[in-house]
Design an enzyme around this catalytic site. Sequence first.
Site, PDB file in Angstrom:
ATOM      1  N   ASP A   1       0.881  -1.161   0.000  1.00  0.00           N
ATOM      2  CA  ASP A   1       0.000   0.000   0.000  1.00  0.00           C
ATOM      3  C   ASP A   1       0.921   1.214   0.000  1.00  0.00           C
ATOM      4  OD1 ASP A   1      -2.062   1.858   0.285  1.00  0.00           O
ATOM      5  OD2 ASP A   1      -2.146   1.623   2.462  1.00  0.00           O
TER       6      ASP A   1
ATOM      7  N   ASP B   1      -2.292   0.829   7.629  1.00  0.00           N
ATOM      8  CA  ASP B   1      -1.643   0.818   6.310  1.00  0.00           C
ATOM      9  C   ASP B   1      -0.982  -0.539   6.068  1.00  0.00           C
ATOM     10  OD1 ASP B   1      -1.643   3.887   5.376  1.00  0.00           O
ATOM     11  OD2 ASP B   1      -1.330   3.768   7.542  1.00  0.00           O
TER      12      ASP B   1
ATOM     13  N   GLU C   1      -1.467  -1.539  -4.421  1.00  0.00           N
ATOM     14  CA  GLU C   1      -2.700  -0.769  -4.492  1.00  0.00           C
ATOM     15  C   GLU C   1      -2.480   0.427  -5.405  1.00  0.00           C
ATOM     16  OE1 GLU C   1      -5.290   1.912  -1.471  1.00  0.00           O
ATOM     17  OE2 GLU C   1      -4.992  -0.171  -0.845  1.00  0.00           O
TER      18      GLU C   1
END
Length: 183
Positions: A11, A144, A71
């Site tokens: 991410d 996260d 992502e």
Amino acid sequence: MPKEKIILGIDPGTTIMGYGLIKVVDKKMSFMQLNELMLTKYSDHYTKLKLIFERTIELIDTYHPDEIAIEAPFFGKNVQSMLKLGRAQGVAMAAGLSREVSITEYSPKKIKMAITGNGNASKEQVAKMLQSLLGLKELPKNLDATDGLAAAVCHFYNEGKIETGKSYSGWGSFVKQNEKRIG
């Protein structure tokens, strides 16, 4: 001999980069690691990008993932934030491509849908579902890291499906798929 592979999920972010690793053996996934790279103490954007690149290389060299799931930046109203996120994603991708690890990107909605069945799920809902799926004892303070892990799990669930995110197997593949945007 059981078929085994490792998936690194990322991410990307310029404040916190979350990441997680899963191992897949004979179509069964198991948790390896999740963590985050804290970048808040660095004010220089280029230093942050360098650290994202270096940590991604370190993860690849340590765990030898077969694939990376990342992502994709979401489209927001703040153009500067989008630009910074895109750069963070780009340097993480460049690190993977430099080590010839194939990369697939997934939209945040697709990742949430794969994990919870709801494309609008909250970070907390995604984290709780991952905790249940992978038997995590506790969740990190910042989610996260679970977002990075979610990208890896999403990739596992989407394996073999015709329509996944964009996928690159190396620099040549990346350039070929993006030549209209590049040139």
